[in-house]
Enzyme design. Structure first.
Site, PDB file in Angstrom:
ATOM      1  N   HIS A   1       1.925   1.523   7.186  1.00  0.00           N
ATOM      2  CA  HIS A   1       1.088   0.525   6.516  1.00  0.00           C
ATOM      3  C   HIS A   1       1.779  -0.823   6.531  1.00  0.00           C
ATOM      4  CE1 HIS A   1       3.326  -0.134   2.693  1.00  0.00           C
ATOM      5  NE2 HIS A   1       3.738   1.099   2.869  1.00  0.00           N
ATOM      6  N   CYS A   2       0.959  -1.894   6.445  1.00  0.00           N
ATOM      7  CA  CYS A   2       1.484  -3.245   6.260  1.00  0.00           C
ATOM      8  C   CYS A   2       1.063  -3.683   4.855  1.00  0.00           C
ATOM      9  CB  CYS A   2       0.989  -4.190   7.348  1.00  0.00           C
ATOM     10  SG  CYS A   2      -0.802  -4.322   7.465  1.00  0.00           S
ATOM     11  N   ALA A   3       0.829  -4.964   4.655  1.00  0.00           N
ATOM     12  CA  ALA A   3       0.522  -5.442   3.309  1.00  0.00           C
ATOM     13  C   ALA A   3      -0.825  -4.944   2.798  1.00  0.00           C
ATOM     14  CB  ALA A   3       0.546  -6.973   3.283  1.00  0.00           C
TER      15      ALA A   3
ATOM     16  N   ARG B   1      -3.147  -2.821   5.190  1.00  0.00           N
ATOM     17  CA  ARG B   1      -3.831  -1.908   6.112  1.00  0.00           C
ATOM     18  C   ARG B   1      -3.033  -0.638   6.399  1.00  0.00           C
ATOM     19  NH1 ARG B   1      -4.488  -6.256  10.733  1.00  0.00           N
ATOM     20  NH2 ARG B   1      -2.858  -7.223   9.504  1.00  0.00           N
TER      21      ARG B   1
END
Length: 531
Positions: free
Chosen positions: A25-27, A29
């Site tokens: 995951h990113c910030a 998504r």
């Protein structure tokens, strides 16, 4: 919120456990790498709570969850898939070289962004305490209230940690990404910023540079504080060397000699050749970027602001992290980063466009989406706004990128730069240089006002209220079809007639869809049985 249930539904909707190669995951998504992307069911995903949108990139299926929730959902998914953040399965190697490079940079830098952001915000707080804002620019908060000088000094110490020891963070993350032991990568990063070396920021100040005499070879004993390219290359060499040694070393010697030889050999390579060469390359890159920005000026700022949102859609904005980190690490030379300032203009423009839609639309479901995603965009997270609202309606997206271009052009005109990372939005002001606060606020106002007004103009000119209703209706029909597709039903026509949309019903209850979606049939012949 039941994260366990949400995670299980997401796994089921992407094709089941056996179809998932990896998930991170990113910030905002979830980023899935799947065996077969055709097995995903986007209709089912749209019906899952917390899912705000999804899209397919060259090598990943990304699901927008939202800041503060995505990490909890990802942890539960990894738990159900028996994966951990330390161990992941091999990913597919798709896309061209540029796409692969962007993904690698994203995977390396996204995990360390919280550390850099935290120190960046602390740096901004320290600037507020130390900047001369009072009594005609001669007094700061610290000078007016000396009793808090100790607090300011502590904050200043805290804020410099991530940038001073940046090679440690990158070494850990990059070595892990390249398949090596992440702790060996961190150790190599520590060596590169050892206190026994001359601090890299002291070079060029007249201080005599110490050196090692290695069999007649003159090697500068200079650290790599704030560098990016050298530690990326060293991490790759370390990981590949370690993996090679694991293969050729007898098992009874492996745990002893492999870490020793990996660090020793990589360390020599770092200071003998790889480090100095890539330090020079990093300086050239930094100087080149600033030259382009300064040369193109207002035009360059406007173009970059116009393109920032489309670049974000492709995921290529993650490649800016390495460049921006280099700009900030060398801010004594560059003055700071224009990338963060441009990102802030883009984010508030997207937020303002969404709030304009909130103001104009009469659809309650769209209002609900806008209220949450609009505020989030103003604070720095734009994916829910873009994928949930502006892209679906198109013209608000156009309004936002035009507004971003206007705000960014103004910042380029006034040489407004950031001196640290943070939340690229309204509160991004504390990441700016103190002398740039006023111009940053003006840039924010320009972006917000232009995006809001243009969205309203486009809304009236192109009839976007009907477009928003159409979008909602299409989603409802898609959901109805998804439900009906799971049941096999045989229908027999008993009359000739004309099929009309449910809104054409003379019964207001049916026409309002209070009882659900459907159709209207106007009979034109007597009842008959079809064979």
């Amino acid at each position: 919120m039941d994260y366990k249930f949400i995670a299980s539904k997401i796994i089921e909707s992407v094709g089941g456990k056996e179809n998932v190669l990896s998930v991170a995951h990113c910030a905002t998504r979830l980023r899935f790498v799947l065996n077969d992307y055709n097995k995903r069911n986007e209709t089912e995903l749209e019906n899952i709570e917390t899912v705000k949108g999804m899209f397919m990139t060259a090598d990943q299926f990304q699901i927008i969850i939202g800041s503060g929730t995505v990490n909890l959902v990802c942890q539960e998914i990894q738990k159900q898939l028996n994966l951990t953040t330390e161990i992941s399965v091999e990913e597919k190697n798709e896309g061209n070289i540029f796409q692969k490079s962007v993904k690698i940079l994203s995977d390396i830098f996204v995990p360390i962004i919280p550390a850099i952001t935290a120190c960046g915000l602390l740096m901004g707080l320290g600037n507020i305490l130390a900047a001369n804002f009072f009594q005609n620019g001669t007094q700061s908060i610290i000078s007016l209230y000396p009793q808090i000088s100790g607090l300011a000094s502590m904050i200043n110490t805290f804020s410099g940690a991530a940038f001073s020891f940046l090679p440690v963070l990158i070494g850990f993350s990059a070595t892990k990404k390249f398949g090596g032991n992440s702790f060996l990568g961190a150790t190599m990063g520590m060596i590169m910023v050892s206190t026994d070396l001359l601090n890299a920021y002291s070079v060029g100040t007249g201080v005599k540079i110490p050196f090692w005499n290695l069999f007649g070879l003159h090697i500068d004993a200079v650290g790599y504080q704030g560098t990016v390219l050298p530690v990326l290359a060293i991490s790759w060499i370390l990981a590949k060397l370690e993996m090679k040694l694991h293969k050729v070393t007898p098992s009874w010697l492996d745990n002893l000699t492999t870490p020793l030889l990996s660090i020793l050999i990589t360390g020599f390579l770092t200071f003998i050749g790889v480090g100095p060469v890539l330090r020079g390359a990093g300086n050239i890159l930094t100087t080149g970027i600033m030259w382009i920005y300064n040369t193109l000026g207002v035009l360059g700022g406007g173009i970059f602001g116009l393109l920032y949102a489309p670049i974000t859609l492709t995921g290529m904005h993650h490649s800016f992290i390495a460049v921006e980190t280099q700009l900030l690490a060398a801010k004594e030379i560059t003055g700071g980063s224009f990338i963060f300032a441009t990102a802030s203009m883009n984010n508030v423009a997207q937020g303002a466009a969404v709030l304009a839609v909130l103001f104009m639309t009469k659809d309650e479901k769209m209002k609900s989406t806008c209220s949450a995603s609009g505020i989030t965009a103003l604070l720095g997270i734009t994916e829910p706004a873009m994928f949930g609202v502006t892209l679906k309606l198109k013209y608000p997206f156009y309004a936002a990128i035009i507004a971003s271009a206007c705000g960014s052009a103004y910042l380029a005109l006034t040489k407004t730069l950031a001196q640290s990372l943070g939340a690229a939005g309204l509160i991004g002001i504390i990441s700016m240089r103190p002398e740039s606060y006023f111009n940053f606020i003006i840039g924010i106002i320009i972006s917000v006002v232009v995006a809001f007004i243009l969205t309203i103009i486009f809304w009236k000119k192109f009839g976007l209220d009907e477009e928003s209703k159409k979008t909602i209706n299409e989603n409802e029909v898609k959901n109805d079809l998804a439900f009906s597709s799971s049941v096999t039903t045989s229908l027999t026509s008993c009359m000739d007639g004309k099929v009309l949309p449910i809104e054409k019903s003379k019964d207001k209850v049916f026409a309002s869809k209070a009882l659900g979606s459907g159709i209207v049939v106007e009979p034109i012949d007597q009842c008959r049985q079809l064979k």
